[in-house]
Design a protein around this motif. Structure first.
Motif, PDB file in Angstrom:
ATOM      1  N   LEU A 219       0.839  -1.191   0.000  1.00 61.27           N
ATOM      2  CA  LEU A 219       0.000   0.000   0.000  1.00 61.27           C
ATOM      3  C   LEU A 219       0.878   1.247   0.000  1.00 61.27           C
ATOM      4  O   LEU A 219       2.084   1.167   0.258  1.00 61.27           O
ATOM      5  CB  LEU A 219      -0.911  -0.018   1.224  1.00 61.27           C
ATOM      6  N   PRO A 220       0.303   2.415  -0.302  1.00 53.54           N
ATOM      7  CA  PRO A 220       1.113   3.639  -0.358  1.00 53.54           C
ATOM      8  C   PRO A 220       1.929   3.888   0.909  1.00 53.54           C
ATOM      9  O   PRO A 220       3.047   4.422   0.835  1.00 53.54           O
ATOM     10  CB  PRO A 220       0.062   4.732  -0.574  1.00 53.54           C
ATOM     11  N   GLY A 221       1.402   3.511   2.078  1.00 61.87           N
ATOM     12  CA  GLY A 221       2.123   3.733   3.328  1.00 61.87           C
ATOM     13  C   GLY A 221       3.088   2.639   3.703  1.00 61.87           C
ATOM     14  O   GLY A 221       3.774   2.738   4.733  1.00 61.87           O
ATOM     15  N   GLY A 222       3.148   1.580   2.901  1.00 65.07           N
ATOM     16  CA  GLY A 222       4.024   0.453   3.204  1.00 65.07           C
ATOM     17  C   GLY A 222       3.282  -0.872   3.145  1.00 65.07           C
ATOM     18  O   GLY A 222       2.108  -0.931   2.766  1.00 65.07           O
ATOM     19  N   ARG A 223       3.952  -1.930   3.519  1.00 60.04           N
ATOM     20  CA  ARG A 223       3.344  -3.261   3.470  1.00 60.04           C
ATOM     21  C   ARG A 223       2.414  -3.471   4.662  1.00 60.04           C
ATOM     22  O   ARG A 223       2.733  -3.088   5.791  1.00 60.04           O
ATOM     23  CB  ARG A 223       4.409  -4.349   3.472  1.00 60.04           C
ATOM     24  N   VAL A 224       1.262  -4.114   4.375  1.00 58.93           N
ATOM     25  CA  VAL A 224       0.254  -4.375   5.408  1.00 58.93           C
ATOM     26  C   VAL A 224      -0.138  -5.847   5.339  1.00 58.93           C
ATOM     27  O   VAL A 224      -0.395  -6.384   4.254  1.00 58.93           O
ATOM     28  CB  VAL A 224      -0.995  -3.484   5.223  1.00 58.93           C
ATOM     29  N   LEU A 225      -0.172  -6.489   6.497  1.00 60.22           N
ATOM     30  CA  LEU A 225      -0.550  -7.901   6.599  1.00 60.22           C
ATOM     31  C   LEU A 225      -2.001  -7.999   7.045  1.00 60.22           C
ATOM     32  O   LEU A 225      -2.383  -7.442   8.082  1.00 60.22           O
ATOM     33  CB  LEU A 225       0.348  -8.614   7.603  1.00 60.22           C
ATOM     34  N   TYR A 226      -2.822  -8.738   6.262  1.00 60.02           N
ATOM     35  CA  TYR A 226      -4.231  -8.915   6.564  1.00 60.02           C
ATOM     36  C   TYR A 226      -4.491 -10.339   7.062  1.00 60.02           C
ATOM     37  O   TYR A 226      -3.899 -11.294   6.556  1.00 60.02           O
ATOM     38  CB  TYR A 226      -5.094  -8.663   5.316  1.00 60.02           C
ATOM     39  N   GLY A 227      -5.392 -10.473   8.009  1.00 62.17           N
ATOM     40  CA  GLY A 227      -5.795 -11.787   8.491  1.00 62.17           C
ATOM     41  C   GLY A 227      -6.356 -11.693   9.896  1.00 62.17           C
ATOM     42  O   GLY A 227      -5.993 -10.797  10.670  1.00 62.17           O
ATOM     43  N   ARG A 228      -7.269 -12.619  10.211  1.00 61.49           N
ATOM     44  CA  ARG A 228      -7.856 -12.610  11.553  1.00 61.49           C
ATOM     45  C   ARG A 228      -6.781 -12.937  12.586  1.00 61.49           C
ATOM     46  O   ARG A 228      -6.095 -13.945  12.481  1.00 61.49           O
ATOM     47  CB  ARG A 228      -9.000 -13.618  11.643  1.00 61.49           C
TER      48      ARG A 228
END
Length: 381
Positions: free
Chosen positions: A98-107
């Motif tokens: 993402l524009p602000g950096g890497r993001v990890l998604y998951g419950r």
């Protein structure tokens, strides 16, 4: 600056082991496989029966030199159900650029598998000679919390391995990592009210006893209560009406029973039993029965050495002097405080329990460094 850790890989592995509360099995296998190579003796046990169990719990300890201090990390591997509407599978651990950096998604990314992975990575960088380190991890925090941390505490006492200080990795940060540390929590009690009457035809009210007006009058009196104005470290206590039920489908029948539920979050001016007694006294005037469940008393670890070392570690890595707070809901710190001094600190909580729960990968790396500083300082103190 320390080298990057394996926190992303470890968080992803924990997310990809589904562990909707109450949790058992694969997710604990994964954590054990991370801790055992680091020299931890891992104790696992199952507690409880359906519907509130079975629950798996884990206590892992790496012994330091004789007489050294003992620092504990604590947390939970169970998560709330994911629900619908995710933009990617909730247990797939997807990383997005993402524009602000890497993001990890998951419950569980922030609540709280990311924190547990950061704890493991922090300990990996701490030599055995620094002191004794342990992990107190349950699979029953998001649920009734009956078969989780409470039996874990008993197990730890039986082993004679009571820590000197414990840090719980709940997601305490609000706007950015490091802005809030929890040094206490309000107490919590749920109360069920049942007003009983006598069923009858609405055209013959003298032959019936309608419980609804009595229950409504009781709820109005309870809603008007001002429990307190707050205390030195706590916000005002609040009593909330959370349910009102009659279940009468007939339009021409006076019901025989009406029910309601209350939730009270209270500060250190009160005990749970004193509040239950107060509600019971008021309810008796309205001929209403009371049943209550206490979920934990208000507690605080007063500002001092423990909060200072946590705040110092946070500021060293983020530049933020964190607010010391007692706001929010309950956590397992309410049980752990009977074992030793306890403070909570973790990731930002904006997406906890929501669809598309997510954590910035950079925050995970910073959290590893903060946790390492906290553990090292606690072992030296």
């Amino acid at each position: 600056m320390s080298m990057p850790s394996d926190v992303l890989a470890r968080t992803s592995a924990l997310i990809e082991a589904p562990s909707v509360t109450p949790a058992t099995g694969a997710v604990f296998d994964d954590l054990e496989s991370m801790l055992a190579p680091l020299g931890f003796a891992v104790h696992r046990f199952i507690a409880g029966e359906p519907p509130e169990g079975p629950v798996e719990n884990l206590f892992a300890i790496r012994q330091g030199p004789p007489g050294s201090r003992h620092f504990a990390f604590a947390g939970h591997l169970d998560v709330v159900p994911p629900g619908e509407g995710w933009s990617s599978p909730p247990f797939a651990a997807e990383v997005r650029e993402l524009p602000g950096g890497r993001v990890l998604y998951g419950r569980g990314a922030v609540d709280m598998k990311g924190a547990i992975a950061a704890m493991v990575c922090a300990v990996e960088q701490i030599p055995v000679e620094a002191g004794t380190v342990s992990f107190i991890i349950t699979g029953d925090e998001e649920g009734p919390a009956k078969y989780g941390t409470v039996p874990l505490i008993a197990h730890i006492r039986d082993l004679g391995e009571v820590p000197d200080f414990c840090l719980v990795g709940e997601p305490t940060s609000v706007h950015r990592l490091g802005d809030m540390v929890k040094i206490g929590r309000r107490g919590s009690v749920n109360i069920w009210l049942t007003a009983k009457g006598a069923q009858g035809h609405v055209a013959y009210p003298h032959l019936a006893d309608n419980p609804i007006p009595r229950l409504v009058a009781l709820l109005a009196e309870l809603d008007a209560l001002v429990l307190d104005e707050g205390s030195a470290w706590f916000q005002p206590s609040n009593l909330e009406i959370t349910d009102l039920e009659v279940g009468n489908r007939a339009t021409n029948v006076i019901p025989a029973e009406a029910r309601a539920r209350l939730s009270i979050r209270y500060n250190d001016h009160h005990t749970g039993q004193a509040l239950v007694d107060r509600v019971t006294e008021i309810a008796a005037r309205h001929r209403t029965e009371v049943r209550a469940t206490l979920h934990g008393e208000a507690f605080i670890t007063l500002p001092g050495a423990q909060s200072a070392l946590v705040a110092a570690a946070v500021e060293a890595e983020t530049g933020i002097n964190p607010e010391l707070s007692t706001t929010g809901g309950t956590s397992d710190a309410r049980f752990l405080r009977a074992l030793c001094p306890v403070i909570e600190f973790g990731l930002t909580n904006a997406t906890m329990h929501k669809t598309d729960e997510a954590v910035a990968v950079e925050d995970l790396e910073v959290l590893v460094r903060i946790y390492r500083r906290i553990a090292e300082a606690a072992l030296r103190s």
